[in-house]
Scaffold this active site. Structure first.
Site, PDB file in Angstrom:
ATOM      1  N   ASP A 224      -6.005   2.351   4.540  1.00 11.57           N
ATOM      2  CA  ASP A 224      -5.447   1.330   5.401  1.00 11.57           C
ATOM      3  C   ASP A 224      -3.972   1.663   5.622  1.00 11.57           C
ATOM      4  OD1 ASP A 224      -6.044  -1.268   6.675  1.00 11.57           O
ATOM      5  OD2 ASP A 224      -4.444  -2.016   5.368  1.00 11.57           O
TER       6      ASP A 224
ATOM      7  N   GLU B 196      -5.349   5.161   8.846  1.00 11.09           N
ATOM      8  CA  GLU B 196      -4.670   4.630  10.024  1.00 11.09           C
ATOM      9  C   GLU B 196      -3.258   5.206  10.066  1.00 11.09           C
ATOM     10  OE1 GLU B 196      -6.193   0.179  10.866  1.00 11.09           O
ATOM     11  OE2 GLU B 196      -5.057   0.378   9.025  1.00 11.09           O
TER      12      GLU B 196
END
Ligand code: CA
Length: 633
Positions: free
Chosen positions: A321, A350
């Site tokens: 993340d 990400e």
């Protein structure tokens, strides 16, 4: 105290591998890093809840700011905390390295991990493959099984993943049986570490959260276990879920959220070494406590945590993340350590550019633009996402699949897995939907008000064909293949369902009773089988793509066509977004249609030569064997 100064790091960087509570039959060794503490005590409890402590022991200062204690006896099942005194203030904290814990993760538990291994665990092994051979399906543990139509017993739990041959009342496979039939190679689970937003003490209360609020990074979330009060249960049940997937040849990827914590000052590391783990109130991660990964002992914590999960739980990859919050050196070191201990894991995240405030000079972050310095680490490709699905913020603007005509050159770059920042196709995670933002079907509906169900399904399938057949790594949110929708109940849709109810989030398996959904499922199965059948869809380098993938002019101004060619085998791939048919002249030879109109797969649907009429809003894939190798430009 400047935790990021070189003098502090020189004095207090501990490199040993024994932080936490290390159990053995005759003794347990505790070691905690608390360089600013004047005293540390170890406290024992009989359970992980709110019982009174039963014993306390002073710990002894050790090397590089650590404190240690060895205690004789079999301590498996003993719950513990540390009492750490810094500047005259004593705080009680869970061990950030705790490998098990009690309800809601307030106390650690000493654990003999061998007792949590399922039968057959010693020979358990997940699949290993090049990342471009993977097809990744992202699912939330609870969403998978919670709907009444799931046919599963352990609703909302890890153990639902162990249930074989489950089906809806009408016989449509669900859960593990569905995953196998779909053909994906990896399941990516939304957070399964211990998070804070669901009260584990109230398992019967209807609660829901995605879980991007870490409390303890090194043991599983309790609300997905059958008993969150006994620390070993969640460990064993998660292992059983992973084992069941592995036995069926499916890899498991863990979603890790090292970029922030649930509550900064309650987080164990920040209680023991006040403020050490976080970049103050830096808010790039929108939680006001970005992780200071550039500090030596945070970096070590992240690397240790990843290696622990990979080794102990046999995970097959990690999805980071907001990797863009974490510094690139930490990602590189993590990858090297994992490659040494558990080679071949899939690593990606990400890589968005977030506004974070690092605590040192010259820190490079793990963002897309730094991809060239992070080989072996992929990034979610928002370029292909926005191109095919539509823009992120203008949520009623169409994308290519919902009717926006785009430049053929732009589509060609996307299909070639070349968003501009990748070194190779393995760094491009291609997707049209994930847990964030609207589902693909809802996004199409927003861009095309009044669209019929049949046309919505066609456009969803066109998007899927583009993403799954593009060079790179295909990824999609569970249920994309059933036209998953997250209805708000007020006529609209929910785009950020992180704490919505099961009504919004559950995978509604009985959706397959709808012919459009069932046809869409068959189409996804066909696309995945096709991708697996032809290595030409899974090229591993830019040089291969340059050599083997070429644009094919279809004649339509808005219809991209491509030829893939290798060793005499040719594939013609066309994505026709318009509402009217398009006549196309095939290259010379006999062509076998594998994807056409509403069908996709490895079976030949029909043969064609010369001119063909492409159906509206559909992908087409045709293959031919070429004896006189020809170059198509
Ligand atoms: Ca929890």
């Amino acid at each position: 105290m400047d935790y990021s100064s070189s003098s502090f790091e020189k004095a207090y960087t501990y490199t040993g591998g024994d932080l936490g509570a290390l159990w053995s039959p005759g003794c347990t060794r505790f070691r905690v890093w608390a360089p600013t503490a004047s005293a540390v005590r170890l406290r024992f409890y009989p359970d992980g809840g709110d019982s009174a402590p039963i014993r306390e022991y002073p710990m002894t200062p050790g090397s590089e700011g650590t404190w240690t204690l060895s205690l004789d006896g079999d301590l498996h099942g003993v719950y513990y905390t540390y009492l750490v005194t810094v500047d005259g203030i004593t705080r009680e904290s869970i061990d950030p390295y705790a490998r098990a814990g009690g309800v809601n993760g307030l106390r650690g538990m000493v654990i003999d991990l061998g007792r949590t291994d399922p039968d057959g665990w010693a020979s358990d092994r997940g699949p290993r493959m090049a990342i471009t051979d993977a097809v990744i399906w992202e699912v939330h543990v609870r969403d998978l099984s919670i709907h009444p139509s799931s046919g599963m017993e352990n609703k909302g739990k890890y153990l639902a993943l162990t249930e074989e041959n489950t089906a809806t009342a009408h016989g449509f496979p669900t859960g593990l049986a569905h995953i196998k039939a779909l053909g994906v190679t990896h399941v990516q689970l939304l957070p399964i570490y211990d998070y804070g937003s669901v009260d584990e003490a109230c398992p019967d209360r209807r609660q829901y959260n995605w879980g991007y609020d870490p409390v303890n990074f090194n043991f599983p979330e309790g609300s997905y276990s059958s008993d969150p009060f006994h620390g070993e249960v969640r460990v064993r049940e998660l292992k059983e879920a992973i084992h069941a997937l592995h036995k069926n040849g499916i890899g498991v990827i863990m979603d890790v959220v090292y970029n922030h914590v649930y509550r900064r000052d309650d987080f164990g590391f920040n209680k023991i070494v006040p403020g050490y783990f976080s970049r103050g109130t830096s808010n790039g991660s929108c939680c006001g406590n970005d992780t200071a990964s550039e500090r030596s002992m945070v970096r070590k914590f992240i690397v240790d945590s990843l290696c622990y999960w990979a080794e102990e739980y046999h995970l097959d990859g990690f999805r980071f993340d907001l990797a863009g919050i974490i510094d690139a050196d930490t990602i590189r070191l993590a990858r090297q350590a994992l490659e040494r201990k558990t080679p071949g894991l899939l690593l990606y995240g990400e890589g968005w550019n977030m506004n974070t405030v690092v605590t040192k000079q010259n820190v490079s972050l793990a963002t897309q633009k730094n991809a060239p310095s992070l080989p072996g680490f992929g990034f979610f490709n928002d370029t292909i996402r926005d191109l095919v699905r539509g823009p992120l913020f203008e949520t009623t603007d169409p994308g290519f699949a919902s009717g926006a005509f785009r430049a053929l050159s732009e589509l060609a770059s996307a299909f070639a897995g070349r968003p501009g920042w990748t070194e190779n196709p393995g760094q491009s995670i291609n997707y049209c939907s994930c847990h964030d933002n609207y589902t693909l079907a809802d996004r199409i509906a927003l861009a095309r008000p009044g669209i019929s169900k049949q046309e919505l399904a066609r456009r969803n399938r066109l998007a899927a064909a583009f993403c799954i057949l593009s060079q790179g790594v295909p990824f999609f949110q569970a249920g994309e293949e059933m036209l998953r929708s997250k209805p708000s109940g007020r006529g609209g849709f929910v785009d950020n369902s992180y704490r919505s109810s099961d009504r919004v989030n559950a995978l509604r398996w009985n959706t397959f009773e709808s012919p459009d959904a069932l046809q869409t499922l068959r189409y996804y199965q066909g696309l995945i089988a096709l991708r697996k059948e032809f290595p030409l869809f899974r090229l591993t380098s830019r040089a291969q793509i340059d050599e083997k993938l070429h644009s094919f002019p279809c004649g339509g101004a808005h219809t991209p066509g491509f030829l893939l060619e290798d060793s005499g085998r040719r594939l013609l791939v066309i994505f026709h977004p318009e509402d009217t048919p398009l006549e196309v002249s095939l290259p010379q030879g006999t062509w076998n249609a594998l994807v056409w109109d509403n069908d996709a797969g490895t079976r030949i649907l029909f043969q064609a030569e010369g001119r063909i009429l492409l159906p509206p809003v559909a992908a087409a894939v045709l293959t031919a064997y070429n004896t006189t190798r020809t170059k198509f430009i």
